[in-house]
Design an enzyme around this catalytic site. Structure first.
Site, PDB file in Angstrom:
ATOM      1  N   LYS A  68      51.470  34.246  38.094  1.00 59.55           N
ATOM      2  CA  LYS A  68      52.317  35.431  38.333  1.00 59.55           C
ATOM      3  C   LYS A  68      52.517  35.745  39.820  1.00 59.55           C
ATOM      4  O   LYS A  68      53.592  36.173  40.224  1.00 59.55           O
ATOM      5  CB  LYS A  68      51.747  36.652  37.596  1.00 59.55           C
ATOM      6  CG  LYS A  68      51.902  36.552  36.076  1.00 59.55           C
ATOM      7  CD  LYS A  68      51.421  37.820  35.389  1.00 59.55           C
ATOM      8  CE  LYS A  68      51.455  37.678  33.871  1.00 59.55           C
ATOM      9  NZ  LYS A  68      51.070  38.906  33.173  1.00 59.55           N
ATOM     10  N   ASP A 104      55.661  43.689  32.520  1.00 63.37           N
ATOM     11  CA  ASP A 104      54.390  44.231  32.014  1.00 63.37           C
ATOM     12  C   ASP A 104      54.354  45.745  32.259  1.00 63.37           C
ATOM     13  O   ASP A 104      53.804  46.502  31.443  1.00 63.37           O
ATOM     14  CB  ASP A 104      53.188  43.585  32.729  1.00 63.37           C
ATOM     15  CG  ASP A 104      52.909  42.175  32.239  1.00 63.37           C
ATOM     16  OD1 ASP A 104      53.275  41.857  31.091  1.00 63.37           O
ATOM     17  OD2 ASP A 104      52.327  41.385  33.006  1.00 63.37           O
TER      18      ASP A 104
HETATM   19  P1  NAP Z   1      42.461  39.253  36.105  1.00 58.67           P
HETATM   20  O1  NAP Z   1      43.437  39.476  37.227  1.00 58.67           O
HETATM   21  O2  NAP Z   1      41.600  38.045  36.133  1.00 58.67           O
HETATM   22  O3  NAP Z   1      41.495  40.576  36.095  1.00 58.67           O
HETATM   23  C1  NAP Z   1      40.416  40.647  35.204  1.00 58.67           C
HETATM   24  C2  NAP Z   1      39.810  42.062  35.220  1.00 58.67           C
HETATM   25  O4  NAP Z   1      38.813  42.114  34.186  1.00 58.67           O
HETATM   26  C3  NAP Z   1      39.113  42.441  36.532  1.00 58.67           C
HETATM   27  O5  NAP Z   1      39.251  43.841  36.760  1.00 58.67           O
HETATM   28  C4  NAP Z   1      37.649  42.098  36.231  1.00 58.67           C
HETATM   29  O6  NAP Z   1      36.719  42.842  37.004  1.00 58.67           O
HETATM   30  C5  NAP Z   1      37.560  42.514  34.780  1.00 58.67           C
HETATM   31  N1  NAP Z   1      36.483  41.855  34.035  1.00 58.67           N
HETATM   32  C6  NAP Z   1      36.452  40.549  33.628  1.00 58.67           C
HETATM   33  N2  NAP Z   1      35.307  40.314  32.957  1.00 58.67           N
HETATM   34  C7  NAP Z   1      34.627  41.489  32.939  1.00 58.67           C
HETATM   35  C8  NAP Z   1      33.367  41.887  32.401  1.00 58.67           C
HETATM   36  N3  NAP Z   1      32.589  41.022  31.718  1.00 58.67           N
HETATM   37  N4  NAP Z   1      32.983  43.165  32.561  1.00 58.67           N
HETATM   38  C9  NAP Z   1      33.744  44.069  33.235  1.00 58.67           C
HETATM   39  N5  NAP Z   1      34.954  43.750  33.769  1.00 58.67           N
HETATM   40  C10 NAP Z   1      35.375  42.469  33.626  1.00 58.67           C
HETATM   41  O7  NAP Z   1      43.174  39.236  34.691  1.00 58.67           O
HETATM   42  P2  NAP Z   1      44.541  40.000  34.285  1.00 58.67           P
HETATM   43  O8  NAP Z   1      45.708  39.128  34.588  1.00 58.67           O
HETATM   44  O9  NAP Z   1      44.496  41.364  34.879  1.00 58.67           O
HETATM   45  O10 NAP Z   1      44.434  40.058  32.675  1.00 58.67           O
HETATM   46  C11 NAP Z   1      43.454  40.870  32.041  1.00 58.67           C
HETATM   47  C12 NAP Z   1      43.663  40.849  30.540  1.00 58.67           C
HETATM   48  O11 NAP Z   1      44.886  41.507  30.205  1.00 58.67           O
HETATM   49  C13 NAP Z   1      43.766  39.439  29.936  1.00 58.67           C
HETATM   50  O12 NAP Z   1      43.003  39.405  28.752  1.00 58.67           O
HETATM   51  C14 NAP Z   1      45.241  39.289  29.619  1.00 58.67           C
HETATM   52  O13 NAP Z   1      45.469  38.428  28.520  1.00 58.67           O
HETATM   53  C15 NAP Z   1      45.604  40.721  29.280  1.00 58.67           C
HETATM   54  N6  NAP Z   1      47.054  40.984  29.417  1.00 58.67           N
HETATM   55  C16 NAP Z   1      47.739  41.398  28.303  1.00 58.67           C
HETATM   56  C17 NAP Z   1      49.094  41.665  28.393  1.00 58.67           C
HETATM   57  C18 NAP Z   1      49.828  42.121  27.178  1.00 58.67           C
HETATM   58  O14 NAP Z   1      51.064  42.085  27.166  1.00 58.67           O
HETATM   59  N7  NAP Z   1      49.149  42.556  26.134  1.00 58.67           N
HETATM   60  C19 NAP Z   1      49.781  41.519  29.604  1.00 58.67           C
HETATM   61  C20 NAP Z   1      49.047  41.112  30.739  1.00 58.67           C
HETATM   62  C21 NAP Z   1      47.682  40.837  30.624  1.00 58.67           C
HETATM   63  P3  NAP Z   1      36.175  42.310  38.436  1.00 58.67           P
HETATM   64  O15 NAP Z   1      37.215  42.709  39.450  1.00 58.67           O
HETATM   65  O16 NAP Z   1      34.880  42.998  38.596  1.00 58.67           O
HETATM   66  O17 NAP Z   1      36.039  40.802  38.315  1.00 58.67           O
END
Ligand code: NAP
Length: 264
Positions: A68, A104
């Site tokens: 992205k 999004d």
């Molecule tokens: P990302 O940039 O990798 O960010 C991950 C986030 O999750 C960070 O804030 C991270 O915290 C936190 N995290 C990960 N493991 C954790 C744990 N065990 N305990 C506490 N916090 C944790 O990922 P992203 O792109 O934001 O995506 C996040 C999720 O949203 C994914 O599952 C994705 O599939 C979903 N999503 C869904 C949609 C939809 O349309 N439904 C759209 C976009 C994304 P730290 O900063 O501490 O590492």
């Protein structure tokens, strides 16, 4: 015949091809438009997208993990949402130019039952999905608090996007709670990893979990048991996909057809 696709790595698990193909069929465009999936490694992303944009048969692509930010960086034009969020999930190709958008943000707002303008909202997480959620909710007038496991990251994102970082939020203080963390995907204990307890929720609250899994998440199960309004990640997936399809085709897709396809 215009082509569309989702580009990711990996991408085989994506529900977008089924969802968008169902929407195109319902619009009567199935004979004209196609929507597929392209697994492209990060090293090949820029060259692949440049080729698709130049070739002329692709109208655009959805972009998912991990591309992205790279998608935004190579765009000729950026929507205000994509520029502020720092990521694009939708690219449109027009006359060889690349236009970037982030649906999004609009998809998140569209998936909510109402606006939370003027109300306190808690966003859990500070990654790419959180940036879209925080930007959208702040734009909509909500008072947004951000909690993140890595506090410094949460503080930086909150300061940049007009929200406030919090270390130990009381869930009862919020009209809306949005989980944007990946917690729940890898079998972690949600209530260990996040500043929530199973009995944190109240009737009258709305809880959105952006993570989507086969079964309702532990978070949404607990919130629903308390009488809260729950929205799952599949509803947001549908709404962001509908906004992308609208950008490419100019048509209003059937949300019902898309919902049926993603939940199949
Ligand atoms: P990302 O940039 O990798 O960010 C991950 C986030 O999750 C960070 O804030 C991270 O915290 C936190 N995290 C990960 N493991 C954790 C744990 N065990 N305990 C506490 N916090 C944790 O990922 P992203 O792109 O934001 O995506 C996040 C999720 O949203 C994914 O599952 C994705 O599939 C979903 N999503 C869904 C949609 C939809 O349309 N439904 C759209 C976009 C994304 P730290 O900063 O501490 O590492």
């Amino acid at each position: 015949m215009p082509s569309l696709a989702v580009i990711g790595h990996p991408v085989a698990h994506s529900r977008s091809p089924d969802m968008q193909t169902a929407a195109l069929a319902e619009l009567g465009l199935a004979g004209e438009w196609t929507y597929g999936a392209l697994d492209v490694a990060p090293a090949d992303f820029e060259v692949t997208v440049a080729e698709l944009a130049a070739a002329g048969d692709y109208a655009g692509v959805n972009v998912t993990v991990p591309h992205k930010a790279a998608a935004l960086a190579m765009a000729d034009e950026k929507s205000p949402a994509a520029a502020a969020i720092g990521a694009a999930n939708t690219l449109s190709f027009r006359d060889g130019r690349i236009l970037a958008d982030n649906t999004d943000a609009g998809g998140l707002l569209a998936s909510l039952p109402r606006s939370f303008a003027g109300e306190p909202v808690l966003v859990l997480g500070a990654g790419g999905a959180a940036r879209a959620a925080i930007w959208a909710l702040v734009e909509d007038g909500a008072r947004v608090d951000v909690w993140n496991r890595t506090a410094a990251r949460g503080e930086a994102v909150a300061a940049e996007l007009g929200a406030r970082a919090v270390a130990g939020p009381d869930p009862a203080d919020y009209a809306l709670i949005v989980n944007t963390t990946a917690v729940g995907l890898a079998g972690e204990d949600t209530f260990e990893a996040l500043p929530l307890a199973p009995d944190s929720f109240t009737e009258g609250q709305t809880v959105l979990d952006m993570v989507y899994t086969e079964e309702p998440s532990a978070l949404l199960t607990a919130a629903a048991a308390a009488g809260a309004t729950v929205v799952d990640g599949l509803e947001m997936l549908v709404q962001q996909g509908a906004l992308s399809l609208r950008i490419w085709t100019g048509e209003e897709p059937s949300l019902e057809a898309m919902r049926t396809a993603v939940r199949r």
